[in-house]
Structures are given as C-alpha cells and as structure tokens.
Design an enzyme around this catalytic site. Sequence first.
Site, PDB file in Angstrom:
ATOM      1  CG  HIS A 190       0.009  -0.023   2.486  1.00 25.15           C
ATOM      2  ND1 HIS A 190       0.469   1.129   2.941  1.00 25.15           N
ATOM      3  CD2 HIS A 190      -0.008  -0.942   3.332  1.00 25.15           C
ATOM      4  CE1 HIS A 190       0.780   0.823   4.323  1.00 25.15           C
ATOM      5  NE2 HIS A 190       0.902  -0.281   4.520  1.00 25.15           N
ATOM      6  CD  GLU A 228       1.705  -5.690   8.160  1.00 24.04           C
ATOM      7  OE1 GLU A 228       1.566  -7.001   8.341  1.00 24.04           O
ATOM      8  OE2 GLU A 228       2.252  -5.044   7.700  1.00 24.04           O
TER       9      GLU A 228
END
Length: 201
Positions: free
Chosen positions: A12, A85
């Site tokens: 990202h 994550e």
Amino acid sequence: MNQPVQFTLVRHGETIWNREMRLQGSKDIPLSETGLAQAERVAARLSRETFHVLYTSRLLRAHKTGETIAAAVGVPHHVQDDLRERHFGEFEGCTRQEILDRYPDFWTTGFSHDAPGVESFEALSARAYRAINLIADQHPGEHVVLVSHGGTINAFLHAITDGRLGSGISKLGNTSITRVLRDADGSWQVLEIGCTAHLES
C-alpha cells in the site's frame, strides 16, 4: 492446479504512521497525501499491463491503493480479509524506537511475545500463504494484482522460499511491486522484489 498463475504484489501507499515509523498492524490508518499520489503512480505504471482481477486487504491503506489500481487497469476489486497486516496488540501505535527500547529483538523473524493479541510470525506466514494459494486456485492461467502490507507480503515470501527471502531480508517500500509465479505443479518462483521505479521518475 494445471495452469500457472502470476501475481503482482503491491504494498500500500504511505500513511502518516509510516512516515513517523509508527507500527500500524491492524489499526486502520488511511493513506497520506503522499500515499494517495503514490497509489496514482503505481496505478499508472500497471495500467500498461494486462490483469484479470485484483484483491486487497480490507484495511483502508491497502483498500484505497487497490481501488486506485483497479480503476486504472479495469479489473474487478475483491477484498480478502486474510491479506491484512499482522496484529501487534499492545505494540500498535508505538514508534520503532519505542519498541526497540523495550525489546531489542522485536524485528527478528523468530521473536515471540506473550502480550495478548500479538499474532505470531508463524501464524502470519501461514495465513498469507494459505490466502494467496486460495486465490491462485480460483484464477488458473490469470494475472492477479494483490495489494497488501509489507509484513504480510514479506511473510509470504518467507514461506515460499524457506526463509531465503522475505521478512528480515527483503525491503518493500510503499507501493513497491513484487512479482511471483505459481507454476502448474504448485511450486513458486520469485521474479522481482520491491521495485519502486514508478516513484523515481
């Protein structure tokens, strides 16, 4: 499992917490202005290639990066929660230095801590490996964009290379591109790691 599947794995874009070297984990931190611009640049780069589908983590920083890429390359955008994550429990929101002051070995692959809510590295690696293999099973012969997180992508690389690459070894900057291929026999090849050429021009 009789056709190869190619993956373009993208970390990202930048968040404010990235800039502050603050551990995000499961915290839903949005992209910064720089991160939004990075997402546009990686999307422009990937728009020159042919893809079939895109998957992202549900967390905003990955989801927004993926949304930007999906619009540029013209593919469906799906959320796969197991691409999120690692959960770091009490450490989330702490700076890198604050963590190192308490636990100098924290960033080593084998570090474990019994704080509630901290996902083990082994669990992260297994989760990422399982999720990406499942996606590959659903898209034989296709080219898949997968937008996730540095820790998750590196844990996956660790899993498919028996620790030769990935966590503690491979550097993945914001919107870096990593390429892997699952061959027809189910084995994995790493083609490229951490390319950020689109941010340099």
